[in-house]
Design an enzyme around this catalytic site. Structure first.
Site, PDB file in Angstrom:
ATOM      1  N   GLY A 195       1.018  -1.323   4.282  1.00  0.00           N
ATOM      2  CA  GLY A 195       1.484  -0.002   3.893  1.00  0.00           C
ATOM      3  C   GLY A 195       2.210   0.728   4.998  1.00  0.00           C
ATOM      4  N   HIS A 196       1.484   1.148   6.035  1.00  0.00           N
ATOM      5  CA  HIS A 196       2.049   2.006   7.069  1.00  0.00           C
ATOM      6  C   HIS A 196       3.299   1.397   7.691  1.00  0.00           C
ATOM      7  CE1 HIS A 196       1.987   5.142  10.167  1.00  0.00           C
ATOM      8  NE2 HIS A 196       2.288   4.178  11.015  1.00  0.00           N
ATOM      9  N   THR A 214      -8.006   6.352   9.440  1.00  0.00           N
ATOM     10  CA  THR A 214      -7.671   5.107   8.770  1.00  0.00           C
ATOM     11  C   THR A 214      -8.865   4.176   8.932  1.00  0.00           C
ATOM     12  OG1 THR A 214      -6.031   3.321   8.599  1.00  0.00           O
ATOM     13  CG2 THR A 214      -6.602   4.078  10.824  1.00  0.00           C
ATOM     14  N   HIS A 266      -5.583   3.443  -1.529  1.00  0.00           N
ATOM     15  CA  HIS A 266      -6.883   3.664  -0.881  1.00  0.00           C
ATOM     16  C   HIS A 266      -7.212   5.155  -0.976  1.00  0.00           C
ATOM     17  CE1 HIS A 266      -9.682   2.585   2.713  1.00  0.00           C
ATOM     18  NE2 HIS A 266     -10.157   3.627   2.051  1.00  0.00           N
ATOM     19  N   HIS A 312      -3.986  -4.535   7.735  1.00  0.00           N
ATOM     20  CA  HIS A 312      -4.105  -3.481   8.751  1.00  0.00           C
ATOM     21  C   HIS A 312      -3.252  -3.829   9.964  1.00  0.00           C
ATOM     22  CE1 HIS A 312      -5.617   0.022  10.851  1.00  0.00           C
ATOM     23  NE2 HIS A 312      -6.255   0.363   9.746  1.00  0.00           N
ATOM     24  N   ASP A 313      -2.194  -3.050  10.144  1.00  0.00           N
ATOM     25  CA  ASP A 313      -1.254  -3.177  11.262  1.00  0.00           C
ATOM     26  C   ASP A 313      -0.421  -4.450  11.233  1.00  0.00           C
ATOM     27  OD1 ASP A 313      -2.028  -0.721  12.120  1.00  0.00           O
ATOM     28  OD2 ASP A 313      -3.088  -1.392  13.906  1.00  0.00           O
ATOM     29  N   ARG A 372      -9.268   8.517  -0.773  1.00  0.00           N
ATOM     30  CA  ARG A 372     -10.389   8.982   0.046  1.00  0.00           C
ATOM     31  C   ARG A 372     -10.995  10.226  -0.613  1.00  0.00           C
ATOM     32  NH1 ARG A 372     -10.245   6.165   4.908  1.00  0.00           N
ATOM     33  NH2 ARG A 372      -8.280   5.050   5.217  1.00  0.00           N
ATOM     34  N   ARG A 384       4.501  18.398   1.106  1.00  0.00           N
ATOM     35  CA  ARG A 384       5.438  19.416   0.641  1.00  0.00           C
ATOM     36  C   ARG A 384       5.030  20.029  -0.692  1.00  0.00           C
ATOM     37  NH1 ARG A 384      10.908  20.223   2.286  1.00  0.00           N
ATOM     38  NH2 ARG A 384      11.521  22.182   1.317  1.00  0.00           N
ATOM     39  N   ASN A 443       0.854  -1.182   0.000  1.00  0.00           N
ATOM     40  CA  ASN A 443       0.000   0.000   0.000  1.00  0.00           C
ATOM     41  C   ASN A 443       0.895   1.239   0.000  1.00  0.00           C
ATOM     42  OD1 ASN A 443      -1.596   2.250   0.926  1.00  0.00           O
ATOM     43  ND2 ASN A 443      -3.133   0.804   1.653  1.00  0.00           N
ATOM     44  N   GLU A 485      -8.734   0.185  -2.850  1.00  0.00           N
ATOM     45  CA  GLU A 485      -9.607   0.065  -1.698  1.00  0.00           C
ATOM     46  C   GLU A 485     -10.439   1.335  -1.532  1.00  0.00           C
ATOM     47  OE1 GLU A 485      -6.589  -2.560   1.151  1.00  0.00           O
ATOM     48  OE2 GLU A 485      -6.959  -0.436   1.590  1.00  0.00           O
ATOM     49  N   HIS A 528      -4.258  11.848   0.655  1.00  0.00           N
ATOM     50  CA  HIS A 528      -3.015  11.142   0.298  1.00  0.00           C
ATOM     51  C   HIS A 528      -3.095  10.730  -1.172  1.00  0.00           C
ATOM     52  CE1 HIS A 528      -5.670   7.931   1.697  1.00  0.00           C
ATOM     53  NE2 HIS A 528      -5.474   8.263   2.965  1.00  0.00           N
TER      54      HIS A 528
END
Length: 237
Positions: free
Chosen positions: A213-214, A100, A43, A190-191, A45, A18, A7, A70, A50
């Protein structure tokens, strides 16, 4: 071996903070595939804080592995998916202002809506996945609405694993077993991180794909993107 889909939302977050085009999202997408990732996930939104809708379009010729988009199937999202024709669309019931994703679908309550949305995507040759908690009724509901796959929402597992409670995997194992019995594909995300991914994979039968991703991008700050992608691939074997 479960596939790794990276992701790249966080790359877009950094770029947007920036202005301009650094880091370049398309180059990162090309690079993670070159490094061995078998998919790219985004993903977008509604506020495009992002990933921007135009990013989704620009990625079409760049992603030659699996392209996973997503999001909550509002009309603008559905139009974007129909236009870009990714390999897979993952339906996530997140609110417009959600930081999130924080919950899976109630596939029983929203049966009619999900059935209609999924049929439209499938009519256009797009594989569908539904984001769900590890709840057996929700897994059964995902089968009823016609989803090709489910994506298990793994935040609860990751939290419990971090506390040393390895029994937190049990609802996920049960959900995976049921999915296999129902002949519905299984993704997860997720996580998930380098710390917990191997344990998760070892305890989840039939796992086809993880979307990360994160944690992956954060780990890459210290270990390098090429190295981290390959570390995940090794742990997913």
């Amino acid at each position: 071996m479960a596939k790794l889909s990276v992701n790249i939302n966080k790359i877009a977050t950094l770029r947007n903070s920036r202005g301009g085009d650094v880091p370049n999202l398309l180059k990162v997408a090309a690079d993670v595939q070159k490094f061995g990732a078998q998919g790219v996930t985004i993903h977008p939104r509604p506020d495009e804080r992002h990933i921007r809708y135009q990013d989704a379009r620009n990625l079409v010729p760049v992603v030659y592995t699996e392209y996973n988009i997503e999001g909550n199937p509002i009309q603008s999202f559905m139009d974007l998916v129909m236009e870009t024709k990714p390999t897979q669309v993952t339906l996530v019931p997140d609110a417009d202002d959600a930081i999130t994703s924080n919950a899976g679908w109630d596939t029983i309550k929203h049966k009619s809506f999900l059935t209609e949305v999924i049929q439209e995507f499938k009519n256009n040759g797009i594989r569908t996945s539904v984001f769900v908690d590890p709840n057996l009724k929700m897994v059964e509901g995902a089968k009823e609405v016609g989803a090709d796959r489910i994506e298990l929402y793994t935040e609860a597992f990751a939290h419990q694993y971090g506390l040393g409670n390895y029994d937190g995997i049990k609802p996920y194992t049960q959900a995976a077993v049921l999915a296999e019995q129902l002949h519905i594909g299984l993704n997860a995300g997720h996580d998930l991180s380098l710390d917990n991914i191997q344990f998760f994979k070892q305890n989840i039968p039939g796992l086809l794909e993880v979307s990360i991703g994160h944690a992956l991008i954060a780990e890459a700050l210290y270990l390098g993107l090429d190295n981290v992608v390959n570390m995940y691939l090794q742990k997913l074997k």
